[in-house]
Write an enzyme that holds these catalytic residues in place. Structure first.
Site, PDB file in Angstrom:
ATOM      1  N   ARG A  26      -2.879  13.797  14.846  1.00  0.00           N
ATOM      2  CA  ARG A  26      -3.402  13.327  16.120  1.00  0.00           C
ATOM      3  C   ARG A  26      -3.431  14.431  17.171  1.00  0.00           C
ATOM      4  O   ARG A  26      -3.871  14.198  18.287  1.00  0.00           O
ATOM      5  CB  ARG A  26      -2.487  12.216  16.616  1.00  0.00           C
ATOM      6  CG  ARG A  26      -3.198  10.895  16.818  1.00  0.00           C
ATOM      7  CD  ARG A  26      -2.136   9.913  17.235  1.00  0.00           C
ATOM      8  NE  ARG A  26      -2.683   8.700  17.742  1.00  0.00           N
ATOM      9  CZ  ARG A  26      -2.906   7.611  17.014  1.00  0.00           C
ATOM     10  NH1 ARG A  26      -2.678   7.618  15.739  1.00  0.00           N
ATOM     11  NH2 ARG A  26      -3.360   6.525  17.601  1.00  0.00           N
ATOM     12  N   ARG A  74      -8.982  -7.754  20.224  1.00  0.00           N
ATOM     13  CA  ARG A  74      -7.899  -7.662  19.239  1.00  0.00           C
ATOM     14  C   ARG A  74      -6.566  -8.079  19.854  1.00  0.00           C
ATOM     15  O   ARG A  74      -5.740  -8.695  19.204  1.00  0.00           O
ATOM     16  CB  ARG A  74      -7.819  -6.220  18.719  1.00  0.00           C
ATOM     17  CG  ARG A  74      -6.770  -6.044  17.650  1.00  0.00           C
ATOM     18  CD  ARG A  74      -6.852  -4.677  17.028  1.00  0.00           C
ATOM     19  NE  ARG A  74      -6.112  -3.700  17.806  1.00  0.00           N
ATOM     20  CZ  ARG A  74      -6.059  -2.393  17.513  1.00  0.00           C
ATOM     21  NH1 ARG A  74      -6.743  -1.923  16.516  1.00  0.00           N
ATOM     22  NH2 ARG A  74      -5.347  -1.574  18.255  1.00  0.00           N
TER      23      ARG A  74
HETATM   24  P1  ADP Z   1      -4.626   3.086  17.497  1.00  0.00           P
HETATM   25  O1  ADP Z   1      -5.491   1.971  17.026  1.00  0.00           O
HETATM   26  O2  ADP Z   1      -4.293   2.995  18.936  1.00  0.00           O
HETATM   27  O3  ADP Z   1      -5.160   4.420  17.100  1.00  0.00           O
HETATM   28  P2  ADP Z   1      -2.233   3.431  15.785  1.00  0.00           P
HETATM   29  O4  ADP Z   1      -1.655   2.296  15.063  1.00  0.00           O
HETATM   30  O5  ADP Z   1      -2.854   4.527  14.966  1.00  0.00           O
HETATM   31  O6  ADP Z   1      -3.247   2.783  16.799  1.00  0.00           O
HETATM   32  O7  ADP Z   1      -1.118   4.111  16.726  1.00  0.00           O
HETATM   33  C1  ADP Z   1      -0.394   3.371  17.678  1.00  0.00           C
HETATM   34  C2  ADP Z   1       0.509   4.290  18.492  1.00  0.00           C
HETATM   35  O8  ADP Z   1       1.458   4.933  17.613  1.00  0.00           O
HETATM   36  C3  ADP Z   1      -0.193   5.448  19.208  1.00  0.00           C
HETATM   37  O9  ADP Z   1      -0.708   5.076  20.470  1.00  0.00           O
HETATM   38  C4  ADP Z   1       0.946   6.459  19.344  1.00  0.00           C
HETATM   39  O10 ADP Z   1       1.816   6.123  20.397  1.00  0.00           O
HETATM   40  C5  ADP Z   1       1.724   6.271  18.051  1.00  0.00           C
HETATM   41  N1  ADP Z   1       1.274   7.224  16.992  1.00  0.00           N
HETATM   42  C6  ADP Z   1       0.599   6.898  15.869  1.00  0.00           C
HETATM   43  N2  ADP Z   1       0.346   7.993  15.115  1.00  0.00           N
HETATM   44  C7  ADP Z   1       0.886   9.035  15.797  1.00  0.00           C
HETATM   45  C8  ADP Z   1       0.950  10.431  15.557  1.00  0.00           C
HETATM   46  N3  ADP Z   1       0.388  10.979  14.466  1.00  0.00           N
HETATM   47  N4  ADP Z   1       1.578  11.209  16.469  1.00  0.00           N
HETATM   48  C9  ADP Z   1       2.136  10.676  17.563  1.00  0.00           C
HETATM   49  N5  ADP Z   1       2.105   9.379  17.854  1.00  0.00           N
HETATM   50  C10 ADP Z   1       1.489   8.547  16.992  1.00  0.00           C
END
Ligand code: ADP
Length: 188
Positions: free
Chosen positions: A87, A126
């Site tokens: 990310r 959602r």
């Molecule tokens: P979204 O649909 O918002 O992309 P995710 O389920 O992928 O949802 O992620 C939800 C939250 O988890 C993010 O907003 C972040 O806070 C945290 N997160 C997920 N993946 C990462 C990552 N690779 N690095 C840092 N934080 C992460």
């Protein structure tokens, strides 16, 4: 295959990932799911929640061990589908290093793009169906901004490696999936 799936919150990554996992029989590595799975009442869970509940990225010292541990499991030896990871450009560099040690590289990066005005709508819908703490208007804006500033540059990183597939996420879920399969076929 080693596949990275990148797209803003609400682009439909979750839907497409479940289909892909089934159709390619590849393990699904979702950092969002794994972070949400940490016990909310544990000390670690509280730290994780303090980031994700407000739409900020969890720090690398929390995310990277979760990822590398998962990658050391048996089913992840010949490929996986990364969802929500990397990310940041730094995470992408760390992943490159990790995969280099295994003498493999990312085969395809799926970039699922959707018009920004559609995203907010989808996320608010959602929010009514699921009970995610980070699906409220304020947090959604923060997550979209984090995507724009920190995650979109990851695409540039991979464009340099020439493995990005552009997928139009404004179509029906079936058509999006067809485009993904066609794109992946071309990378085999
Ligand atoms: P979204 O649909 O918002 O992309 P995710 O389920 O992928 O949802 O992620 C939800 C939250 O988890 C993010 O907003 C972040 O806070 C945290 N997160 C997920 N993946 C990462 C990552 N690779 N690095 C840092 N934080 C992460």
């Amino acid at each position: 295959m080693w596949i990275v799936f990148i797209g803003p919150p609400g682009a439909g990554k979750g839907t497409q990932c479940s289909r892909l996992v089934e159709s390619l029989s590849v393990p699904h590595l979702s950092t969002g799911d794994m972070l949400r799975d940490t016990e909310r009442d544990s000390p670690l869970g509280k730290v994780v929640a303090s980031y994700i509940d407000v739409g900020r990225l969890a720090p690398d010292y929390l995310v990277m061990p979760i990822v590398t541990k998962r990658l050391s499991e048996n089913d992840c030896q010949s490929g996986c589908l990364f969802d929500g990871f990397p990310r940041t450009v730094h995470q992408a560099e760390l992943l490159d290093e990790f995969l280099k040690q295994r003498q493999v590289r990312i085969d395809a990066v799926l970039h699922l793009h959707v018009k920004p005005e559609v995203l907010l709508d989808r996320l608010l819908k959602r929010a009514e169906l699921q009970n995610r703490k980070d699906d409220n208007k304020e947090t959604i804006s923060a997550r979209l901004e984090v995507y724009r500033t920190q995650t979109a540059p990851v695409l540039q990183h991979y464009r340099g490696q020439g493995n990005v597939l552009e997928i139009d996420g404004d179509q029906s879920a079936d058509r999006v999936f067809d485009d993904i399969l066609t794109g992946l076929e071309s990378r085999k």
